[in-house]
Design a protein around this motif. Structure first.
Motif: not given
Length: 307
Positions: A198-199, A202-203, A206, A211
């Motif tokens: 979860a960065t 990719t916010e 997810l 996340a």
């Protein structure tokens, strides 16, 4: 035995946020001196700022560690050389290179401009090669080096709308395979991390519950092992949410066709046999495949190859 990086110098690219920040802090907590590289761009690679890298350096120094920030674009060879030179000037060696910097410019292939394809490949692939290439002579001279490339499930397995990113990430495996061979005699070990975390990359993809499980900090222990003194080499480590696995490429035993039978129709008829996983092999280099095919052909013809 505890893994320590006391006396080691590490370069971590894209270390201002997310996974890179977690990796840089993890290395520093175990004694490494760290170059925190971050251009400070937005997710698509535009803009620049030193704030994120400077903040991570401040965190490392607050814990009693030693670090410096460097804001080069990893796709700029001259900038990367300057970064490595500054590390050498400060600390006299470079032991670890963690290639984590990346950007996203997602679109379906039909709608993608080739300039966006090229830029993503430049940052991920050429950027990783630039860092490894600048560190390579130093590591050879030291007879010690640990390099990690960052791949992705998008490269290993595919992801809709990420042809540029997927192509660049798949290339990490090929680069690792060759550098593993070329670095072996000088104790340079080269591995690939394929994380899912979860960065900010990719916010939007997810759900909140996932996340929370996929924090970057759950992946960094795998990275620390891959750059440790007793690290493996030529290992692709899948990682996420505290789960770790190995990704491998296999080749089936396949089929061997004689001249009169070597037609597309025969291949179609025997496709299931060609695809049978029984006896599949993990080939160690390209020549292993060449040797396998030649030996299979010789055997089918009753010939004996002295190979």
């Amino acid at each position: 035995m505890a893994i320590s990086f006391v006396g080691r110098v590490a370069i971590v690219t894209g270390a201002g946020t997310g996974l890179g920040r977690s990796h840089a802090l993890g290395l520093a907590q175990r004694g490494a001196k760290v170059v925190v590289n971050d251009l400070g761009v937005s997710r698509d690679g535009t803009g620049s700022s030193s704030e994120a890298a400077d903040a991570v350096v401040a965190e490392i120094k607050a814990m009693g560690g030693d670090a410096m920030a460097h804001g080069c674009d990893v796709s700029d060879e001259a900038g990367v050389k300057d970064m490595v030179a500054k590390a050498m000037d400060a600390w006299g060696r470079v032991d670890i290179a963690v290639n984590n910097a990346g950007i996203l410019r997602d679109k379906t292939f039909a709608k993608m401009e080739m300039s966006d394809f090229r830029k993503v490949v430049d940052v991920h692939l050429i950027g990783s090669a630039n860092v490894a290439h600048a560190c390579w002579p130093i590591m050879r001279e030291q007879k010690y080096g640990r390099i990690v490339f960052t791949a992705s499930g998008s490269g290993l397995y595919g992801n809709f709308g990420q042809s540029n990113y997927g192509a660049a990430k798949a290339a990490m495996m090929g680069l690792m395979n060759v550098l593993h061979m070329e670095g072996a005699r000088d104790n340079i070990r080269v591995n690939t991390l394929a994380p899912t975390a979860a960065t900010r990359m990719t916010e939007e993809l997810l759900p909140a519950e996932a996340a929370a499980l996929l924090a970057p900090e759950t992946i960094t222990p795998g990275l620390l092992y891959l750059v440790s003194e007793d690290a493996p080499s030529r290992f692709i480590m899948g990682a996420g949410a505290g789960s770790f696995a190995q990704t491998r490429v296999y080749e089936t035993q396949g089929i061997t066709l004689m001249e009169g039978d070597n037609t597309p129709e025969t291949i179609a008829a025997r496709f299931a046999e060609m695809n049978d996983p029984e006896g599949q092999e993990d080939l160690q280099d390209a020549f292993s495949q060449t040797k396998k095919y030649a030996l299979n052909a010789a055997k089918a013809r009753g010939l004996k190859l002295d190979w």
